[in-house]
Write an enzyme that holds these catalytic residues in place. Structure first.
Site, PDB file in Angstrom:
ATOM      1  N   THR A 245       0.835  -1.193   0.000  1.00 33.20           N
ATOM      2  CA  THR A 245       0.000   0.000   0.000  1.00 33.20           C
ATOM      3  C   THR A 245       0.876   1.251   0.000  1.00 33.20           C
ATOM      4  O   THR A 245       2.103   1.171   0.136  1.00 33.20           O
ATOM      5  CB  THR A 245      -0.894   0.040   1.252  1.00 33.20           C
ATOM      6  OG1 THR A 245      -0.051   0.047   2.415  1.00 33.20           O
ATOM      7  CG2 THR A 245      -1.825  -1.154   1.308  1.00 33.20           C
TER       8      THR A 245
ATOM      9  N   VAL B 263      -3.338  12.030  -9.613  1.00 30.67           N
ATOM     10  CA  VAL B 263      -2.265  12.131  -8.641  1.00 30.67           C
ATOM     11  C   VAL B 263      -2.703  13.041  -7.505  1.00 30.67           C
ATOM     12  O   VAL B 263      -2.992  14.216  -7.722  1.00 30.67           O
ATOM     13  CB  VAL B 263      -0.969  12.650  -9.280  1.00 30.67           C
ATOM     14  CG1 VAL B 263       0.139  12.767  -8.237  1.00 30.67           C
ATOM     15  CG2 VAL B 263      -0.544  11.717 -10.405  1.00 30.67           C
ATOM     16  N   GLY B 264      -2.751  12.498  -6.332  1.00 30.53           N
ATOM     17  CA  GLY B 264      -3.041  13.283  -5.146  1.00 30.53           C
ATOM     18  C   GLY B 264      -1.773  13.382  -4.316  1.00 30.53           C
ATOM     19  O   GLY B 264      -0.666  13.303  -4.831  1.00 30.53           O
TER      20      GLY B 264
ATOM     21  N   LYS C 291       7.757   1.386  -0.556  1.00 31.75           N
ATOM     22  CA  LYS C 291       8.137   0.948  -1.903  1.00 31.75           C
ATOM     23  C   LYS C 291       9.233   1.828  -2.499  1.00 31.75           C
ATOM     24  O   LYS C 291      10.251   1.330  -2.975  1.00 31.75           O
ATOM     25  CB  LYS C 291       6.914   0.935  -2.820  1.00 31.75           C
ATOM     26  CG  LYS C 291       5.810  -0.014  -2.401  1.00 31.75           C
ATOM     27  CD  LYS C 291       4.657  -0.027  -3.393  1.00 31.75           C
ATOM     28  CE  LYS C 291       4.020   1.337  -3.580  1.00 31.75           C
ATOM     29  NZ  LYS C 291       3.480   1.908  -2.328  1.00 31.75           N
TER      30      LYS C 291
ATOM     31  N   GLU D  54       6.564   3.033  -9.204  1.00 29.90           N
ATOM     32  CA  GLU D  54       5.203   3.364  -9.659  1.00 29.90           C
ATOM     33  C   GLU D  54       4.816   2.525 -10.873  1.00 29.90           C
ATOM     34  O   GLU D  54       4.133   2.987 -11.799  1.00 29.90           O
ATOM     35  CB  GLU D  54       5.079   4.858  -9.984  1.00 29.90           C
ATOM     36  CG  GLU D  54       5.486   5.793  -8.863  1.00 29.90           C
ATOM     37  CD  GLU D  54       4.527   5.774  -7.672  1.00 29.90           C
ATOM     38  OE1 GLU D  54       3.496   5.063  -7.735  1.00 29.90           O
ATOM     39  OE2 GLU D  54       4.807   6.467  -6.667  1.00 29.90           O
TER      40      GLU D  54
END
Length: 204
Positions: free
Chosen positions: A10, A171-172, A15, A86
């Site tokens: 998540t 994209v936030g 990541k 991503e």
């Protein structure tokens, strides 16, 4: 033997931090490689929420990743790895190209991404990675819902209200905006929730 390894988790699971660490370690060992990303919170860079960032190649939808890797070999004589952050946003055809980089150019590919979008469905890039990867590794840094349960879903909030419909890629996290809500730009943010509270759209 080279491999395609997919690391998933998540938001907030580390990541990008791990992607940067792997790239740093491999580059420092003398290996030649590329760092790639798409729609990171920092343009043309891989950035961690811990404040670390590194310039990266932006993967636009038309970029042929196999040709990119092959061109690097032609210019520099070698390519040992790609680190792809991503990767959920990559096109399925680009995931196929990453598999070809592994199989035909013998370069390792480390791909990092989310499993599901704000609707709770697999991203197209993620789905293809799960189908093709030699290894699939869930990151063990567990992000938490506000209730302290393990967070499993990325909820999209539009002006503070959770939504289940809309464009897949918005994209936030950096003040993103989405058109079409009450005829004006709307502030888009994301919040980590457990499955129960994601289903209930309960934020507190």
């Amino acid at each position: 033997m080279a491999e395609l390894i997919f690391y998933f988790g998540t938001m907030g699971s580390g990541k990008s931090t791990l992607a940067l660490q792997i790239h740093h370690n491999l580059a420092n060992s003398g290996q030649n490689g590329l760092l790639l990303t798409q729609l990171d919170r920092a343009a043309s860079a891989v950035s961690s929420r811990l404040g670390v960032s590194e310039p990266a190649i932006e993967v636009h939808p038309g970029l042929d990743l196999y040709r990119l890797a092959d061109d690097v070999i032609a210019e520099h004589g070698s390519l040992e790895y790609l680190v792809c952050d991503e990767a959920q946003f990559y096109r399925p055809a680009q995931i196929d190209q990453l598999a070809e980089v592994v199989d035909l150019l013998d370069a390792d590919v480390y791909a990092f991404g989310l499993l599901t979008d704000f609707r709770g469905r697999l991203f197209e890039g993620t789905s293809r990675l799960l189908e093709l990867a030699d290894q699939r590794q869930e990151l063990q840094v567990e992000a938490r819902c506000w209730c302290t349960r393990r967070a499993t879903h990325n909820a999209r909030l539009v002006d503070g209200k959770q939504v289940y419909e809309g464009e897949i890629v918005v994209v936030g996290d950096t003040g993103g905006h989405e058109e079409g809500f009450e005829g004006a730009d709307a502030e888009v943010t994301y919040e980590l929730l457990c499955r129960r509270h994601w289903n209930q759209a309960r934020l507190t």
